[in-house]
Enzyme design. Structure first.
Site, PDB file in Angstrom:
ATOM      1  N   ASP A  78      35.312  -8.140  62.839  1.00 21.56           N
ATOM      2  CA  ASP A  78      34.395  -8.333  61.721  1.00 21.56           C
ATOM      3  C   ASP A  78      34.646  -7.273  60.658  1.00 21.56           C
ATOM      4  O   ASP A  78      34.439  -6.079  60.891  1.00 21.56           O
ATOM      5  CB  ASP A  78      32.939  -8.242  62.203  1.00 21.56           C
ATOM      6  CG  ASP A  78      31.975  -8.506  61.062  1.00 21.56           C
ATOM      7  OD1 ASP A  78      31.789  -9.687  60.712  1.00 21.56           O
ATOM      8  OD2 ASP A  78      31.428  -7.537  60.505  1.00 21.56           O
ATOM      9  N   TYR A 129      33.502  -2.177  53.360  1.00 22.15           N
ATOM     10  CA  TYR A 129      33.777  -1.170  54.387  1.00 22.15           C
ATOM     11  C   TYR A 129      34.945  -0.275  53.978  1.00 22.15           C
ATOM     12  O   TYR A 129      35.134   0.792  54.543  1.00 22.15           O
ATOM     13  CB  TYR A 129      34.095  -1.820  55.736  1.00 22.15           C
ATOM     14  CG  TYR A 129      32.995  -2.690  56.301  1.00 22.15           C
ATOM     15  CD1 TYR A 129      31.704  -2.676  55.764  1.00 22.15           C
ATOM     16  CD2 TYR A 129      33.239  -3.542  57.374  1.00 22.15           C
ATOM     17  CE1 TYR A 129      30.705  -3.476  56.278  1.00 22.15           C
ATOM     18  CE2 TYR A 129      32.233  -4.344  57.898  1.00 22.15           C
ATOM     19  CZ  TYR A 129      30.976  -4.318  57.338  1.00 22.15           C
ATOM     20  OH  TYR A 129      29.994  -5.121  57.854  1.00 22.15           O
ATOM     21  N   LYS A 172      34.088 -10.360  54.115  1.00 20.72           N
ATOM     22  CA  LYS A 172      32.910 -10.683  53.313  1.00 20.72           C
ATOM     23  C   LYS A 172      33.146 -10.369  51.840  1.00 20.72           C
ATOM     24  O   LYS A 172      33.757  -9.352  51.500  1.00 20.72           O
ATOM     25  CB  LYS A 172      31.693  -9.891  53.818  1.00 20.72           C
ATOM     26  CG  LYS A 172      31.445 -10.048  55.319  1.00 20.72           C
ATOM     27  CD  LYS A 172      30.265  -9.221  55.796  1.00 20.72           C
ATOM     28  CE  LYS A 172      30.254  -9.115  57.300  1.00 20.72           C
ATOM     29  NZ  LYS A 172      31.221  -8.135  57.821  1.00 20.72           N
ATOM     30  N   HIS A 192      28.368 -11.636  51.332  1.00 21.74           N
ATOM     31  CA  HIS A 192      27.773 -10.517  52.063  1.00 21.74           C
ATOM     32  C   HIS A 192      26.263 -10.408  51.844  1.00 21.74           C
ATOM     33  O   HIS A 192      25.511 -10.106  52.782  1.00 21.74           O
ATOM     34  CB  HIS A 192      28.462  -9.213  51.643  1.00 21.74           C
ATOM     35  CG  HIS A 192      28.422  -8.149  52.687  1.00 21.74           C
ATOM     36  ND1 HIS A 192      29.413  -7.213  52.855  1.00 21.74           N
ATOM     37  CD2 HIS A 192      27.504  -7.852  53.627  1.00 21.74           C
ATOM     38  CE1 HIS A 192      29.118  -6.410  53.857  1.00 21.74           C
ATOM     39  NE2 HIS A 192      27.953  -6.765  54.333  1.00 21.74           N
TER      40      HIS A 192
END
Length: 316
Positions: free
Chosen positions: A48, A53, A82, A115
């Site tokens: 994921d 990130y 995302k 997201h």
């Protein structure tokens, strides 16, 4: 991974019920690369990821090394990413997806999620602010963003598309116009936030559910009650089962037909979190764990509370 440990999606593809969460804001690239390699070698086939990130290149580096050493083939993996909030404008969706593909070293994603329902001002920063520090919003309607995601499916850039942090009303708006239905909604779920009504709504509409923060927030000193991993009920069940508290909680969520994506860069914990397929919780144990719900949300995105699409102003 055996199909009984997978959930079938709209495309017919299957998503493994446990994935490795790669959010690691305090860790460097080497730690992320190591965690992914440890995880895949331990059996994880679901990764994921997300643009926000800021470590998709590290994840891609690990995937490349694992393929080169013949541990896996690309088709063995299920990779999620995302779309970040500053890229909701339809003309930015494809390039954002392509950027994630480039960083991950892949030619397609298995699942691509919006997201959050709130768009932020397009441009340079992930969290754009004015000179007073106020976060700047975009008024792009997520319905238009969804249509751009559908085009990415048509192009073969992604197999399934879905949502994250969307409430039931927002999901209904998507379903009303969808040419390709959402396959997944990734939401916060843990012992202290059951989110049962939203899970039920999604599953009744053939939308799979993934739990992020499934272990609560270990180490978060702001939580005004016992950590999930330290709840007496959890510790008691763990002792009886010969399992760790984390394994008990993850198994509990799995038995609700919810996917889980625990995150860790600690090798022993990465391996431990995957070892949840060799035991079951009985109905009494499930009930005891359900009774720990406090409807306490950890991830509030407080900077966007005034956004017209902020999702947490209704019950579910």
């Amino acid at each position: 991974m055996a199909e009984k440990f997978c959930i079938k999606l709209q495309s017919g593809n299957v998503m493994p019920v446990i994935g490795l969460g790669t959010y690691a804001p305090k860790q460097g690239e080497d730690e992320v690369i190591s965690a992914v390699k440890v995880g895949v070698r331990a059996g994880y086939r679901h990764l994921d990821c997300a643009a926000i990130y800021r470590n998709e290149r590290a994840v891609g580096h690990a995937i490349k090394e694992l393929i080169i050493e013949d541990t896996i083939k690309r088709e063995d993996l299920f990779v999620t990413s995302k779309l970040w909030n500053t890229c909701h404008r339809p003309d930015l969706v494809r390039s954002s997806l392509k950027k994630s593909l480039y960083d991950l070293g892949l030619t397609y994603l298995d699942l691509y999620l919006i997201h959050w329902p709130m768009g932020l001002q397009e441009g340079g920063e992930f969290l754009p602010k004015d000179e007073d520090g106020t976060v700047l919003f975009s008024d792009v309607d997520f319905v238009e963003t969804w249509k751009a995601l559908e085009d990415c499916v048509d192009e073969g850039l992604v197999r399934d598309i879905g949502l994250s942090n969307f409430n039931s009303q927002q999901i209904s708006q998507i379903l009303d116009i969808a040419r390709i239905r959402p396959s997944n909604n990734q939401i916060e779920i843990h012992l202290h936030l059951a989110n049962s009504k939203l899970i039920q709504f999604c599953q009744e509409n053939s939308i799979s559910v993934t739990a992020y923060s499934p272990l609560g927030s270990p180490g978060n000193k702001a939580v005004p009650f016992s950590q999930s991993l330290q709840e007496a009920v959890v510790l008691d069940i763990a002792q009886k089962k010969g399992k760790t508290p984390a394994q008990v909680i993850l198994r509990f969520l799995l038995q609700k037909n919810v996917c889980v994506i625990p995150k860790s860069v600690t090798p022993a914990r990465v391996i431990e979190n995957f070892q949840i397929f060799d035991f079951e919780l009985d109905s009494d144990e499930v009930k005891q764990l359900e009774n720990l719900n406090k409807n306490h949300r950890l991830n509030l995105e407080t900077h966007s509370m005034k956004h017209k699409y902020y999702p947490f102003n209704i019950e579910y």
